[in-house]
Design a protein around this motif. Structure first.
Motif, PDB file in Angstrom:
ATOM      1  N   MET A   1       0.827  -1.195   0.000  1.00  0.00           N
ATOM      2  CA  MET A   1       0.000   0.000   0.000  1.00  0.00           C
ATOM      3  C   MET A   1       0.870   1.257   0.000  1.00  0.00           C
ATOM      4  O   MET A   1       0.633   2.177  -0.747  1.00  0.00           O
ATOM      5  CB  MET A   1      -0.924  -0.047   1.212  1.00  0.00           C
ATOM      6  N   LYS A   2       1.877   1.275   0.871  1.00  0.00           N
ATOM      7  CA  LYS A   2       2.741   2.448   0.938  1.00  0.00           C
ATOM      8  C   LYS A   2       3.554   2.599  -0.337  1.00  0.00           C
ATOM      9  O   LYS A   2       3.870   3.713  -0.738  1.00  0.00           O
ATOM     10  CB  LYS A   2       3.655   2.378   2.155  1.00  0.00           C
ATOM     11  N   ASN A   3       3.895   1.476  -0.963  1.00  0.00           N
ATOM     12  CA  ASN A   3       4.640   1.536  -2.212  1.00  0.00           C
ATOM     13  C   ASN A   3       3.796   2.197  -3.300  1.00  0.00           C
ATOM     14  O   ASN A   3       4.298   2.999  -4.082  1.00  0.00           O
ATOM     15  CB  ASN A   3       5.084   0.142  -2.634  1.00  0.00           C
ATOM     16  N   LYS A   4       2.493   1.887  -3.339  1.00  0.00           N
ATOM     17  CA  LYS A   4       1.596   2.509  -4.311  1.00  0.00           C
ATOM     18  C   LYS A   4       1.468   4.005  -4.036  1.00  0.00           C
ATOM     19  O   LYS A   4       1.411   4.809  -4.963  1.00  0.00           O
ATOM     20  CB  LYS A   4       0.219   1.857  -4.280  1.00  0.00           C
ATOM     21  N   LYS A   5       1.412   4.360  -2.743  1.00  0.00           N
ATOM     22  CA  LYS A   5       1.342   5.774  -2.388  1.00  0.00           C
ATOM     23  C   LYS A   5       2.610   6.501  -2.823  1.00  0.00           C
ATOM     24  O   LYS A   5       2.545   7.615  -3.334  1.00  0.00           O
ATOM     25  CB  LYS A   5       1.145   5.949  -0.886  1.00  0.00           C
ATOM     26  N   ALA A   6       3.756   5.874  -2.614  1.00  0.00           N
ATOM     27  CA  ALA A   6       5.021   6.496  -2.994  1.00  0.00           C
ATOM     28  C   ALA A   6       5.062   6.719  -4.504  1.00  0.00           C
ATOM     29  O   ALA A   6       5.484   7.788  -4.971  1.00  0.00           O
ATOM     30  CB  ALA A   6       6.195   5.639  -2.544  1.00  0.00           C
ATOM     31  N   ILE A   7       4.618   5.736  -5.269  1.00  0.00           N
ATOM     32  CA  ILE A   7       4.596   5.877  -6.728  1.00  0.00           C
ATOM     33  C   ILE A   7       3.646   7.010  -7.131  1.00  0.00           C
ATOM     34  O   ILE A   7       3.966   7.825  -7.993  1.00  0.00           O
ATOM     35  CB  ILE A   7       4.209   4.541  -7.393  1.00  0.00           C
ATOM     36  N   LEU A   8       2.477   7.073  -6.493  1.00  0.00           N
ATOM     37  CA  LEU A   8       1.518   8.132  -6.784  1.00  0.00           C
ATOM     38  C   LEU A   8       2.125   9.502  -6.500  1.00  0.00           C
ATOM     39  O   LEU A   8       2.011  10.426  -7.316  1.00  0.00           O
ATOM     40  CB  LEU A   8       0.243   7.936  -5.959  1.00  0.00           C
ATOM     41  N   TYR A   9       2.781   9.646  -5.356  1.00  0.00           N
ATOM     42  CA  TYR A   9       3.352  10.942  -4.992  1.00  0.00           C
ATOM     43  C   TYR A   9       4.510  11.321  -5.903  1.00  0.00           C
ATOM     44  O   TYR A   9       4.697  12.498  -6.224  1.00  0.00           O
ATOM     45  CB  TYR A   9       3.778  10.964  -3.534  1.00  0.00           C
ATOM     46  N   ILE A  10       5.275  10.346  -6.347  1.00  0.00           N
ATOM     47  CA  ILE A  10       6.358  10.634  -7.291  1.00  0.00           C
ATOM     48  C   ILE A  10       5.770  11.079  -8.630  1.00  0.00           C
ATOM     49  O   ILE A  10       6.272  12.023  -9.258  1.00  0.00           O
ATOM     50  CB  ILE A  10       7.288   9.414  -7.444  1.00  0.00           C
ATOM     51  N   MET A  11       4.694  10.419  -9.057  1.00  0.00           N
ATOM     52  CA  MET A  11       4.041  10.821 -10.304  1.00  0.00           C
ATOM     53  C   MET A  11       3.463  12.232 -10.177  1.00  0.00           C
ATOM     54  O   MET A  11       3.559  13.042 -11.111  1.00  0.00           O
ATOM     55  CB  MET A  11       2.956   9.822 -10.688  1.00  0.00           C
ATOM     56  N   LEU A  12       2.864  12.548  -9.025  1.00  0.00           N
ATOM     57  CA  LEU A  12       2.340  13.897  -8.803  1.00  0.00           C
ATOM     58  C   LEU A  12       3.470  14.926  -8.760  1.00  0.00           C
ATOM     59  O   LEU A  12       3.306  16.056  -9.229  1.00  0.00           O
ATOM     60  CB  LEU A  12       1.527  13.947  -7.512  1.00  0.00           C
TER      61      LEU A  12
END
Length: 138
Positions: A1-12
């Motif tokens: 879950m945190k890995n998906k959040k990290a990817i989302l924040y990097i994309m943002l």
């Protein structure tokens, strides 16, 4: 879950930087408010993403995560945060007043003045409603 959040924040983060760069490029091409909108939106997304990534990185270390949980639940820290926000709100009133005066002296377009006034009034209305709601609950 945190890995998906990290990817989302990097994309943002990348999106925010891209919007800012597009705004700079557009500013050279056209002289209206749209480039400034892109630049402001890009910076907001960029810095918000940096803060979120920093929090995720700090949360991976168990000692730091435990310390963050204690700080978030500590009444003294909550009081300090509330006082800081209240002071910032008071300062905001003076800053908005100074900006109003500067805009009036510069004879800025009425629409800019109007948008600024409506935003300040909206902030104070939100403050009043929320304060009344909290007062009734206690």
């Amino acid at each position: 879950m945190k890995n998906k959040k990290a990817i989302l924040y990097i994309m943002l983060l990348i999106l925010g930087a891209a919007l800012y760069i597009v705004g700079i490029y557009m500013n050279e091409q056209m002289r209206n408010g749209l480039p400034l909108f892109f630049m402001t939106l890009g910076l907001a997304i960029f810095f918000n993403s940096i803060e979120r990534i920093r929090k995720l990185a700090r949360g991976k270390n168990p000692d730091i995560r435990r310390e963050m949980e204690i700080e978030a639940k500590d009444e003294r820290n909550q009081y300090i945060t509330t006082k800081a926000k209240a002071f910032a709100f008071d300062v905001m009133g003076y800053v908005f007043s100074a900006v109003f005066l500067i805009y009036a002296l510069m004879k800025v377009d009425f629409m800019i003045f109007f948008v600024l006034a409506v935003s300040l009034i909206g902030i104070y209305i939100t403050y009043t409603i929320y304060k009344n709601k909290l007062t009734q609950n206690t």
